[in-house]
Scaffold this active site. Structure first.
Site, PDB file in Angstrom:
ATOM      1  N   GLU A  53       0.800  -1.234   0.000  1.00 35.30           N
ATOM      2  CA  GLU A  53       0.000   0.000   0.000  1.00 35.30           C
ATOM      3  C   GLU A  53       0.828   1.276   0.000  1.00 35.30           C
ATOM      4  OE1 GLU A  53      -4.008   0.062   2.096  1.00 35.30           O
ATOM      5  OE2 GLU A  53      -3.073  -1.663   3.074  1.00 35.30           O
ATOM      6  N   THR A  58       0.365   2.514  -8.132  1.00 30.54           N
ATOM      7  CA  THR A  58      -0.171   3.817  -8.544  1.00 30.54           C
ATOM      8  C   THR A  58       0.848   4.519  -9.453  1.00 30.54           C
ATOM      9  OG1 THR A  58      -1.222   3.878  -6.376  1.00 30.54           O
ATOM     10  CG2 THR A  58      -1.255   5.914  -7.643  1.00 30.54           C
ATOM     11  N   ARG A 191      -7.634   0.710  -5.431  1.00 26.90           N
ATOM     12  CA  ARG A 191      -6.738  -0.111  -4.606  1.00 26.90           C
ATOM     13  C   ARG A 191      -6.971  -1.594  -4.850  1.00 26.90           C
ATOM     14  NH1 ARG A 191      -2.408  -2.031  -2.732  1.00 26.90           N
ATOM     15  NH2 ARG A 191      -2.622  -3.330  -0.899  1.00 26.90           N
ATOM     16  N   ASP A 213       6.887  -3.799 -11.415  1.00 26.76           N
ATOM     17  CA  ASP A 213       6.097  -3.584 -10.197  1.00 26.76           C
ATOM     18  C   ASP A 213       5.852  -4.923  -9.507  1.00 26.76           C
ATOM     19  OD1 ASP A 213       4.372  -2.467  -8.284  1.00 26.76           O
ATOM     20  OD2 ASP A 213       2.602  -2.669  -9.574  1.00 26.76           O
ATOM     21  N   GLN A 217       3.251  -6.999   0.041  1.00 25.23           N
ATOM     22  CA  GLN A 217       2.861  -7.779   1.214  1.00 25.23           C
ATOM     23  C   GLN A 217       3.944  -8.810   1.510  1.00 25.23           C
ATOM     24  OE1 GLN A 217      -1.053  -9.126   0.052  1.00 25.23           O
ATOM     25  NE2 GLN A 217      -2.022  -7.462   1.174  1.00 25.23           N
TER      26      GLN A 217
END
Ligand SMILES: Nc1nc2c(ncn2[C@@H]2O[C@H](COP(=O)(O)OP(=O)(O)OP(=O)(O)O)[C@@H](O)[C@H]2O)c(=O)[nH]1
Ligand SMILES: [Mg+2]
Length: 366
Positions: A53, A58, A191, A213, A217
């Site tokens: 996150e 993005t 998201r 990318d 996690q």
């Protein structure tokens, strides 16, 4: 209250449009790319790293907007149900927060809350979720109600809430209209956790780039090593708003300290001794807002500055900079990844710095 409270386990449960594209359409592109392996090697490889996150995907999407052809209608539509899931998740978190803080709604608002809950209970296929127009309007009324606005304004940093909750809820009527097609702004606010390795190739200022990318996690970090070859630039993303958060995967740790430990490991990795390190202090917009109610000192005991943005930012900057050794080419920027203009400027600037630095080390530049 945990993130994603309410049981809508929509994030991370499925492939993101990037991953789906990667496994079909862009595989063809990859094949075309790898046909000429030398060509691929000549591309300046940027590896996006950072905790979950923090904003990696993005930025990845912004590259597609800025340096490729953006999102055609059919690609944009792939995000529709994810955006609707985000909207459901955001309002669920907000409704639960109201209950937890004992904030009561007017009767009419409570009726809308009940209608929303009823719709959620009946949901069968979260994968293909589409919020009907009437439910969209009902969600808007709940969001606009004085009780909900008060909860958001006064307590938004005291419970787990999607970063884009306000953006999606402010736009809920448009997002749930018939014939809605997600805009670029909607897509960059969306998201979904990354569970694979995604790549794009693009050209910027006559240079060929490949950007990779990965997921941040814990379980995804094990895959990072597969992308460590021939990296020219590590683009490490730290979420500045993490400074007062606990790691959702391990409540023993502060989320920013966790990010710092990972950064330290990465920059000390011998494989990256020639790579440039670019650090994006991301979610700067949220950081500035958050500082007003959550002093940095509460989470970082060694911080003895005041609660100004400059002082807090410099402390965090210095903390990360301390990991850097002389041999590194290191650049740091404050960013708001959802802002296309900001990323355009900062990415351009990071590349320009690296090119200049490379020329300087080659003795071709003052
Ligand atoms: N307000 C704000 N939101 C941001 C910013 N950067 C990213 N976001 C939002 O934060 C959420 C998470 O961003 P992602 O890009 O999915 O994060 P990630 O690092 O790819 O996460 P993983 O794939 O799980 O590793 C998304 O909803 C983004 O729109 C920012 O600078 N400001
Ligand atoms: Mg991601």
């Amino acid at each position: 209250m945990g993130a994603g409270a309410g049981g809508l386990s929509l994030r991370g449960a499925r492939l993101s449009p990037e991953e789906r594209a990667n496994s079909s359409k862009s595989r063809a592109i990859d094949r075309a790319l790898s046909k000429d392996h030398t060509d691929d090697l000549n591309r300046f490889k940027i590896l996006l790293l950072g905790t979950a996150e923090s904003g990696k995907s993005t930025i990845f999407r912004q590259m597609r907007v800025l340096h490729l052809d953006g999102y055609a209608k059919e690609d944009a539509l792939e995000y529709l149900s994810i955006i609707h899931s985000n909207c459901m998740e955001a309002l669920t978190q907000l409704v639960e927060a109201c209950s937890a803080f004992g904030i009561l709604h007017d009767i009419t608002v409570q009726e809308d809350v009940d209608r929303f809950e009823g719709f959620k209970k009946k949901l069968r296929d979260p994968e293909g979720l589409v919020i009907p127009v009437v439910i969209g309007r009902c969600m808007d009324r709940v969001w606009q109600s004085p009780s909900m606005q008060m909860c958001y304004e006064t307590r938004r940093f005291r419970f787990a809430l999607l970063d884009s909750a306000k953006y999606f809820m402010d736009n809920i009527v448009r997002l749930t209209e018939d014939n809605y097609v997600p805009t670029i702004q909607d897509i960059v606010h969306c998201r979904i956790s990354t569970t694979g390795i995604n790549e794009i190739a693009f050209n910027h200022k006559k240079m060929d780039f490949k950007m990779v990318d990965v997921g941040g996690q814990r379980s995804e970090r094990r895959k990072w090593i597969h992308c460590f070859d021939n990296v020219d630039m590590i683009l490490f993303i730290v979420s500045m708003s993490d400074y007062d958060q606990l790691d959702p995967e391990d409540h023993k740790y502060n989320r920013m300290k966790q990010s710092y430990e990972i950064f330290k490991t990465i920059v000390h990795c011998d494989l990256f001794r020639h790579a440039s390190i670019v650090l994006f202090l991301n979610k700067y917009d949220v950081f500035v807002e958050k500082l007003k109610t959550s002093p940095l000192r509460r989470s970082f005991k060694s911080y003895d500055g005041d609660n100004s943005e400059e002082s807090a930012r410099d402390f965090i900057k210095k903390l990360f900079r301390r990991c850097i050794t002389d041999r590194h080419k290191f650049f740091v920027f404050e960013t708001t990844a959802t802002d296309t203009g900001n990323i355009d400027l900062v990415f351009g600037s990071a590349v320009a710095h690296i090119v200049n630095e490379n020329l300087r080390s080659a003795g071709l530049h003052e």
